[in-house]
Design a protein around this motif. Sequence first.
Motif, mmCIF file in Angstrom:
data_model
loop_
_atom_site.group_PDB
_atom_site.id
_atom_site.type_symbol
_atom_site.label_atom_id
_atom_site.label_comp_id
_atom_site.label_asym_id
_atom_site.label_seq_id
_atom_site.Cartn_x
_atom_site.Cartn_y
_atom_site.Cartn_z
ATOM 1 N N SER A 176 29.265 -29.602 21.060
ATOM 2 C CA SER A 176 28.398 -28.620 21.707
ATOM 3 C C SER A 176 27.041 -28.487 21.025
ATOM 4 N N PHE A 177 26.860 -29.100 19.861
ATOM 5 C CA PHE A 177 25.584 -28.991 19.154
ATOM 6 C C PHE A 177 24.477 -29.723 19.900
ATOM 7 N N ASP A 178 23.248 -29.244 19.723
ATOM 8 C CA ASP A 178 22.061 -29.926 20.237
ATOM 9 C C ASP A 178 20.994 -29.951 19.161
ATOM 10 N N CYS A 179 20.152 -30.973 19.211
ATOM 11 C CA CYS A 179 18.993 -30.999 18.322
ATOM 12 C C CYS A 179 18.116 -29.782 18.610
ATOM 13 N N GLY A 180 17.510 -29.259 17.551
ATOM 14 C CA GLY A 180 16.682 -28.068 17.692
ATOM 15 C C GLY A 180 17.438 -26.779 17.505
ATOM 16 N N ASP A 181 18.792 -26.839 17.468
ATOM 17 C CA ASP A 181 19.588 -25.632 17.248
ATOM 18 C C ASP A 181 19.362 -25.124 15.825
ATOM 19 N N ARG A 182 19.388 -23.806 15.690
ATOM 20 C CA ARG A 182 19.246 -23.157 14.386
ATOM 21 C C ARG A 182 20.622 -22.659 13.951
ATOM 22 N N LEU A 183 21.034 -23.049 12.752
ATOM 23 C CA LEU A 183 22.336 -22.675 12.225
ATOM 24 C C LEU A 183 22.163 -21.763 11.021
ATOM 25 N N SER A 184 22.992 -20.740 10.942
ATOM 26 C CA SER A 184 23.082 -19.980 9.692
ATOM 27 C C SER A 184 24.251 -20.547 8.903
ATOM 28 N N LEU A 185 24.048 -20.765 7.612
ATOM 29 C CA LEU A 185 25.046 -21.383 6.746
ATOM 30 C C LEU A 185 25.380 -20.420 5.616
ATOM 31 N N THR A 186 26.612 -19.985 5.561
ATOM 32 C CA THR A 186 27.057 -19.106 4.490
ATOM 33 C C THR A 186 27.760 -19.940 3.433
ATOM 34 N N LEU A 187 27.174 -19.990 2.240
ATOM 35 C CA LEU A 187 27.661 -20.837 1.160
ATOM 36 C C LEU A 187 28.604 -20.056 0.247
ATOM 37 N N ARG A 188 29.563 -20.771 -0.305
ATOM 38 C CA ARG A 188 30.499 -20.153 -1.238
ATOM 39 C C ARG A 188 29.758 -19.701 -2.496
ATOM 40 N N GLY A 189 30.083 -18.550 -3.002
ATOM 41 C CA GLY A 189 29.463 -18.058 -4.218
ATOM 42 C C GLY A 189 29.746 -16.582 -4.404
ATOM 43 N N THR A 190 29.316 -16.071 -5.520
ATOM 44 C CA THR A 190 29.454 -14.646 -5.799
ATOM 45 C C THR A 190 28.099 -14.114 -6.236
ATOM 46 N N PRO A 191 27.370 -13.446 -5.360
ATOM 47 C CA PRO A 191 27.760 -13.173 -3.970
ATOM 48 C C PRO A 191 27.550 -14.414 -3.092
ATOM 49 N N GLU A 192 28.093 -14.378 -1.871
ATOM 50 C CA GLU A 192 27.862 -15.458 -0.919
ATOM 51 C C GLU A 192 26.390 -15.495 -0.532
ATOM 52 N N ILE A 193 25.896 -16.703 -0.258
ATOM 53 C CA ILE A 193 24.488 -16.893 0.093
ATOM 54 C C ILE A 193 24.414 -17.409 1.524
ATOM 55 N N THR A 194 23.524 -16.839 2.314
ATOM 56 C CA THR A 194 23.308 -17.317 3.681
ATOM 57 C C THR A 194 21.901 -17.882 3.797
ATOM 58 N N LEU A 195 21.809 -19.092 4.311
ATOM 59 C CA LEU A 195 20.509 -19.697 4.573
ATOM 60 C C LEU A 195 20.515 -20.246 5.985
ATOM 61 N N TYR A 196 19.344 -20.725 6.440
ATOM 62 C CA TYR A 196 19.183 -21.147 7.827
ATOM 63 C C TYR A 196 18.624 -22.564 7.861
ATOM 64 N N THR A 197 19.132 -23.335 8.801
ATOM 65 C CA THR A 197 18.697 -24.720 8.919
ATOM 66 C C THR A 197 18.503 -25.081 10.384
ATOM 67 N N LEU A 198 17.798 -26.183 10.648
ATOM 68 C CA LEU A 198 17.557 -26.684 11.999
ATOM 69 C C LEU A 198 18.166 -28.077 12.130
ATOM 70 N N ILE A 199 18.813 -28.337 13.254
ATOM 71 C CA ILE A 199 19.341 -29.672 13.493
ATOM 72 C C ILE A 199 18.208 -30.566 13.991
ATOM 73 N N THR A 200 17.886 -31.597 13.220
ATOM 74 C CA THR A 200 16.865 -32.555 13.656
ATOM 75 C C THR A 200 17.481 -33.887 14.094
ATOM 76 N N SER A 201 18.734 -34.137 13.699
ATOM 77 C CA SER A 201 19.472 -35.298 14.206
ATOM 78 C C SER A 201 20.946 -35.095 13.898
ATOM 79 N N TYR A 202 21.793 -35.782 14.650
ATOM 80 C CA TYR A 202 23.209 -35.765 14.307
ATOM 81 C C TYR A 202 23.898 -36.992 14.881
ATOM 82 N N GLU A 203 25.050 -37.293 14.291
ATOM 83 C CA GLU A 203 25.903 -38.378 14.783
ATOM 84 C C GLU A 203 27.304 -37.807 14.962
ATOM 85 N N TRP A 204 27.783 -37.880 16.194
ATOM 86 C CA TRP A 204 29.099 -37.341 16.545
ATOM 87 C C TRP A 204 30.046 -38.501 16.831
ATOM 88 N N LYS A 205 31.248 -38.435 16.232
ATOM 89 C CA LYS A 205 32.232 -39.480 16.444
ATOM 90 C C LYS A 205 33.513 -38.864 16.989
#
Length: 318
Positions: free
Chosen positions: A269-298
Motif C-alpha cells: 500500500s506504500f507510495d513514493c512521496g508518503d510521509r512516515l513517522s518512525l518511533t525508534l526504540r529507546g528511553t525515552p522513545e524517539i519519533t522522527l519523520y521520513t519521506l519515501i523516495t523509492s522502494y522495492e517490494w517483493k
Amino acid sequence: MPTNSITISKQCIDGDELEFGGVYASTLKLSLITDLDRYSFFGAKIELFYKIEIAENTFETIPLGIYTVADADRPHDIVNLTAYDNMTLLNKDIGGIIFSGTIWQLFEYIQRQTGYQLAFTESDLLNFPNHEYALEMAKDHGINTYRDAVKTICQLLGCFALDDRTGKLQLKKFSVDTDLALSYTDWYSCVPADYLTNYIGLSVTGLNGTYSAGTQDPNEVGSVMIIDDAPAWDLGSETSLTERTTELFTYLHTIAYTPSEIEMPSDPSFDCGDRLSLTLRGTPEITLYTLITSYEWKFHQGMSIHSEGINPDRKSVV
C-alpha cells in the motif's frame, strides 16, 4: 511461481536530493514457470492485485499496477519478464508543434496525444503551487517528448508524476502530514540519518535568467534547492517569474524529514512521496519523520524503503 517471482520498484527522485518534476516509470520483474516461448510475452499487459485479509474471510484488494512487458528471457523452464507501467506512454515525441495553455489545458492535450488517461480533475490542481499559470511547450524550450512536458509542469507545481496503479497519470506532492505511523515492531531494521533534510532557499534558472527565494530568518540552517533547467521559467514577465519562484519556495519550505533506510515485511500500500513517522526504540522513545523516495517490494520477501536527502552541513546554505 518460483521463489522471488515478483518484484516491483518505484522511485520519484533520481539521486540523493529531493527534486520536483520526477517522471519515472515503475518496474515490474516477474518470473513464470511456463512452456510458452519468451517471444509470446512481448507487449503483453500484466495487471496485478494483492489481497490482504483484514478480518476472517474478509479481504481488501490492493491494485499493484498495470504493466507492459518490454523484455523477456528464458533460462531453462522459467521465463523472466521485465515490464513497465503506463508512464512509458509519455515517451512520444512532440514533433515540431508548439502547444500552450493553462495547466489543465496542457494535460488535456497530453492525454489526447498519448492516450494516457488522467487520474485527476481540473479542480484537483488547485492544491498545487503555481496552478494558475499558463505555459508554452516546444522543442525551443528543450521539450522533446511528452515526458519532458510533464516534467516541466511538475517542476512548476512542486510535485512529481506517477502511475496511479490503475494505469492513469497522477500528480503527487511530497506529504507534509503523516500518512502512516511505524514503530520498531514494524520493521526488521531501520537506519535513520543523523541529520535533517530541509530547504531554506530555492534557485530556479530558465532562459530569462535565475530567480531565487529564501527564508527571511538569518539563523535558519538548511539547503538550497537548485533547479538549473526549468522551461517553465523561460517565458513571462519579471514579476511573474519572481512570483512563481516565491510560491514554489513557500511549499518547499514546509518539507523537512530525516533520510532513512528501512527493511520491513512487504506492504504493497506504500507510495513514493508518503510521509512516515518512525518511533525508534529507546528511553525515552524517539519519533522522527521520513519521506519515501523509492522502494522495492517483493512478493512474500519483504520490502526495502529508501528516503534520500542531503545533509545541510555538506551542501550550500544561505
